[in-house]
Design an enzyme around this catalytic site. Structure first.
Site, PDB file in Angstrom:
ATOM      1  N   HIS A  34     -13.012  11.027   9.357  1.00  0.00           N
ATOM      2  CA  HIS A  34     -12.199  10.241  10.298  1.00  0.00           C
ATOM      3  C   HIS A  34     -12.793  10.326  11.706  1.00  0.00           C
ATOM      4  CE1 HIS A  34      -8.646  11.303   7.448  1.00  0.00           C
ATOM      5  NE2 HIS A  34      -8.887  10.014   7.290  1.00  0.00           N
ATOM      6  N   LYS A  87       5.940   9.200   1.499  1.00  0.00           N
ATOM      7  CA  LYS A  87       4.792  10.029   1.172  1.00  0.00           C
ATOM      8  C   LYS A  87       5.101  11.482   1.554  1.00  0.00           C
ATOM      9  CE  LYS A  87      -0.133   9.245   1.438  1.00  0.00           C
ATOM     10  NZ  LYS A  87      -1.213   8.476   2.048  1.00  0.00           N
ATOM     11  N   ARG A 121     -15.451   4.277   2.356  1.00  0.00           N
ATOM     12  CA  ARG A 121     -16.316   5.304   1.767  1.00  0.00           C
ATOM     13  C   ARG A 121     -17.000   4.703   0.546  1.00  0.00           C
ATOM     14  NH1 ARG A 121     -11.489   9.422   1.653  1.00  0.00           N
ATOM     15  NH2 ARG A 121     -10.726   7.490   0.812  1.00  0.00           N
ATOM     16  N   SER A 170      -8.850  13.355   2.848  1.00  0.00           N
ATOM     17  CA  SER A 170      -7.819  14.350   3.186  1.00  0.00           C
ATOM     18  C   SER A 170      -7.257  14.973   1.919  1.00  0.00           C
ATOM     19  CB  SER A 170      -6.678  13.688   3.964  1.00  0.00           C
ATOM     20  OG  SER A 170      -7.151  13.157   5.163  1.00  0.00           O
TER      21      SER A 170
HETATM   22  O1  PNS Z   1      -4.950   6.961   5.296  1.00  0.00           O
HETATM   23  P1  PNS Z   1      -4.285   5.998   4.383  1.00  0.00           P
HETATM   24  O2  PNS Z   1      -3.167   6.678   3.634  1.00  0.00           O
HETATM   25  O3  PNS Z   1      -5.258   5.314   3.485  1.00  0.00           O
HETATM   26  O4  PNS Z   1      -3.613   4.854   5.298  1.00  0.00           O
HETATM   27  C1  PNS Z   1      -2.913   3.797   4.708  1.00  0.00           C
HETATM   28  C2  PNS Z   1      -2.151   3.013   5.777  1.00  0.00           C
HETATM   29  C3  PNS Z   1      -1.222   3.916   6.549  1.00  0.00           C
HETATM   30  C4  PNS Z   1      -3.137   2.361   6.737  1.00  0.00           C
HETATM   31  C5  PNS Z   1      -1.353   1.890   5.054  1.00  0.00           C
HETATM   32  O5  PNS Z   1      -0.563   2.446   4.049  1.00  0.00           O
HETATM   33  C6  PNS Z   1      -0.463   1.092   5.987  1.00  0.00           C
HETATM   34  O6  PNS Z   1      -0.936   0.254   6.723  1.00  0.00           O
HETATM   35  N1  PNS Z   1       0.851   1.382   5.969  1.00  0.00           N
HETATM   36  C7  PNS Z   1       1.812   0.722   6.820  1.00  0.00           C
HETATM   37  C8  PNS Z   1       2.710  -0.225   6.028  1.00  0.00           C
HETATM   38  C9  PNS Z   1       2.075  -1.587   5.866  1.00  0.00           C
HETATM   39  O7  PNS Z   1       1.747  -2.261   6.823  1.00  0.00           O
HETATM   40  N2  PNS Z   1       1.884  -1.976   4.609  1.00  0.00           N
HETATM   41  C10 PNS Z   1       1.264  -3.226   4.257  1.00  0.00           C
HETATM   42  C11 PNS Z   1      -0.254  -3.102   4.240  1.00  0.00           C
HETATM   43  S1  PNS Z   1      -0.940  -4.518   3.580  1.00  0.00           S
END
Ligand code: PNS
Length: 162
Positions: A17, A41, A90, A128
């Site tokens: 990150h 989560k 990645r 993570s």
């Molecule tokens: O580090 P991560 O867990 O891969 O991050 C995922 C994250 C937080 C970027 C994604 O789950 C997100 O954007 N969540 C917010 C809710 C949202 O907007 N959902 C629709 C995405 S298309």
């Protein structure tokens, strides 16, 4: 002015990150590292802990802000005046989810562009969740997360065990 939001769970932040933040900063004027507070989560660290950890990684940059968000990412991006969502890519396994998410976000907010950066080769396998798993079973995560994060991981896992 380009304002980029770099969203994620960051549970905990890894050197992968950090690599994306440092390189992403070259592409924008301001970068907001946005910690998702997704209550569905189960995180090892609280939102506040994750924010503090990330802030400690970038003590000197006035172009980096660390914040939390809930709800839709695009709503947060719009509310913060961001025109870019930054995501790290990645291995191939990331692609499908990221592809879907980028298109859905683009449909919801066409003015917000998703930009992907390939994670540097030395971190392409670091996540993570793997870091948490290795640390849980007593493996070394040195070099995968900053030393302060490594210490916090050890402390948290000891607390969980006792
Ligand atoms: O580090 P991560 O867990 O891969 O991050 C995922 C994250 C937080 C970027 C994604 O789950 C997100 O954007 N969540 C917010 C809710 C949202 O907007 N959902 C629709 C995405 S298309």
């Amino acid at each position: 002015m380009i304002i980029a939001v770099y969203p994620g769970s960051f549970d905990p932040i890894t050197n992968g990150h950090i690599n994306i933040v440092e390189r992403g900063l070259d592409l924008c004027d301001k970068l907001i590292v946005a910690v998702s507070t997704n209550i569905r989560k189960t995180n090892l660290f609280t939102t506040e802990e994750r924010i503090e950890m990330i802030r400690a990684c970038f003590p000197d940059s006035d172009r980096i802000e660390v914040d939390a968000f809930d709800g839709l990412l695009v709503d947060y991006a719009r509310a913060r005046g961001a025109n870019v969502i930054l995501r790290g890519l990645r291995a191939i396994s990331d692609f499908e989810f990221e592809f879907q998410m980028a298109h859905m976000n683009s449909r919801l907010a066409p003015a917000v562009e998703t930009v992907f950066m390939m994670t540097s080769a030395e971190y392409f396998y670091v996540s993570s969740s793997l870091v948490r798993e290795v640390a849980t079973f007593g493996g070394s995560v040195s070099g995968l997360v900053p030393p302060a994060v490594e210490r916090m991981l050890r402390t948290r896992l000891e607390q969980k065990r006792s």
